[in-house]
Write an enzyme that holds these catalytic residues in place. Sequence first.
Site, PDB file in Angstrom:
ATOM      1  N   HIS A 137       0.711  -1.014  -0.457  1.00 31.71           N
ATOM      2  CA  HIS A 137      -0.274   0.117  -0.096  1.00 31.71           C
ATOM      3  C   HIS A 137       1.143   1.039   0.046  1.00 31.71           C
ATOM      4  O   HIS A 137       0.765   1.853  -0.359  1.00 31.71           O
ATOM      5  CB  HIS A 137      -0.896  -0.332   0.981  1.00 31.71           C
ATOM      6  CG  HIS A 137      -1.826   1.309   1.385  1.00 31.71           C
ATOM      7  ND1 HIS A 137      -2.962   1.273   1.233  1.00 31.71           N
ATOM      8  CD2 HIS A 137      -1.725   2.651   1.482  1.00 31.71           C
ATOM      9  CE1 HIS A 137      -3.456   2.505   1.194  1.00 31.71           C
ATOM     10  NE2 HIS A 137      -2.663   3.596   1.517  1.00 31.71           N
ATOM     11  N   GLU A 138       1.883   0.979   0.505  1.00 32.68           N
ATOM     12  CA  GLU A 138       3.044   2.349   0.965  1.00 32.68           C
ATOM     13  C   GLU A 138       3.757   2.618  -0.013  1.00 32.68           C
ATOM     14  O   GLU A 138       4.112   4.171  -0.981  1.00 32.68           O
ATOM     15  CB  GLU A 138       3.097   2.872   1.967  1.00 32.68           C
ATOM     16  CG  GLU A 138       3.000   2.679   3.255  1.00 32.68           C
ATOM     17  CD  GLU A 138       2.319   3.923   3.938  1.00 32.68           C
ATOM     18  OE1 GLU A 138       2.865   4.873   3.631  1.00 32.68           O
ATOM     19  OE2 GLU A 138       0.865   3.348   3.857  1.00 32.68           O
ATOM     20  N   HIS A 141       1.431   4.599  -2.917  1.00 34.05           N
ATOM     21  CA  HIS A 141       1.375   5.665  -3.252  1.00 34.05           C
ATOM     22  C   HIS A 141       2.404   6.331  -3.797  1.00 34.05           C
ATOM     23  O   HIS A 141       2.653   7.040  -4.468  1.00 34.05           O
ATOM     24  CB  HIS A 141       1.255   6.211  -1.609  1.00 34.05           C
ATOM     25  CG  HIS A 141      -0.293   5.620  -1.234  1.00 34.05           C
ATOM     26  ND1 HIS A 141      -0.805   6.909  -1.265  1.00 34.05           N
ATOM     27  CD2 HIS A 141      -0.083   5.741   0.537  1.00 34.05           C
ATOM     28  CE1 HIS A 141      -2.555   7.126  -0.120  1.00 34.05           C
ATOM     29  NE2 HIS A 141      -1.377   5.430   0.690  1.00 34.05           N
ATOM     30  N   GLU A 200      -6.287   6.656  -0.995  1.00 30.21           N
ATOM     31  CA  GLU A 200      -6.119   5.973  -0.500  1.00 30.21           C
ATOM     32  C   GLU A 200      -7.011   4.660  -1.283  1.00 30.21           C
ATOM     33  O   GLU A 200      -6.242   3.552  -1.244  1.00 30.21           O
ATOM     34  CB  GLU A 200      -6.931   5.940   0.667  1.00 30.21           C
ATOM     35  CG  GLU A 200      -6.571   6.488   1.903  1.00 30.21           C
ATOM     36  CD  GLU A 200      -5.216   5.968   2.087  1.00 30.21           C
ATOM     37  OE1 GLU A 200      -3.430   6.353   1.453  1.00 30.21           O
ATOM     38  OE2 GLU A 200      -5.835   5.334   2.931  1.00 30.21           O
TER      39      GLU A 200
END
Length: 268
Positions: A137-138, A141, A200
């Site tokens: 997820h990070e 981004h 997100e």
Amino acid sequence: MKKIFILVFLAIVMAGCALNLVTGRKQLSLVKESELRLMATSEYSKFLTENKILNSGSSRDAALVDRVGARISSAIASYYSKEGKPSVLEGYVWEFNTVDAKDVINAWCMPGGKVVVYTGLLPVTRTETGLAIVMGHEIAHSIAKHGNERMSQAMMQQLGGIALEIAVAQKPQETRDLFMTSYGIGSQVGAMLPWSRQQETEADQYGLIFAAMAGYDPREAIPFWQRMAAAGGGSPPEFLSTHPSDETRIRKLTQFMPAALKYYKPTK
Ligand SMILES: [Zn+2]
């Protein structure tokens, strides 16, 4: 006068909009990624000298972070090479570091693949797969240039849209603060800025695929985010202040799951 100002403003915004290669979405991009990578390189090494970094030779936690990082980064390289978009990873020199801070539930990725995981996150991720969900997820981004989008918006609002090199020269501290806030770095909850709902959702969508391609079961994302939401309680951890967890997230994750599972090949 006001009209001219608005027109000039709109012209800057339109000129600064770029089609994102990862998401296919038009996003504000006033700052060059190469400039942000330079800033990241210097901020990252400064961060490493100011925090207690665990050695992967002697710490099982750091070895785990390294292993997940290596698997995810190589999965991403093969994903974008298959997609015919190797330029997505231009300038990426991956680094994974673990900070010994049991009271900090957080993780982040600076431009160019500079990743940090705090040991306080590990009781929430629980397993290697849980950690892969967060790191996927990070990293998503970072690859989707969400930090650039936030930095561009902030430069427009707070510094009047001046070029980054001018901002760095004239207002070094403000520019540095904008950079840190834009990438969700730091451990002061009050100073953190949540990612937008759209960012997100994109990070969840691509993060699931990256974790799945690296051989981690993407279905673990749902119990992980539920645990993270529960960890909120009275005082929300750093991670929740930048990545709000709610029912919309769980619903979107469920929608993305069939597509992510197509990439999942268990390794064990
Ligand atoms: Zn996020």
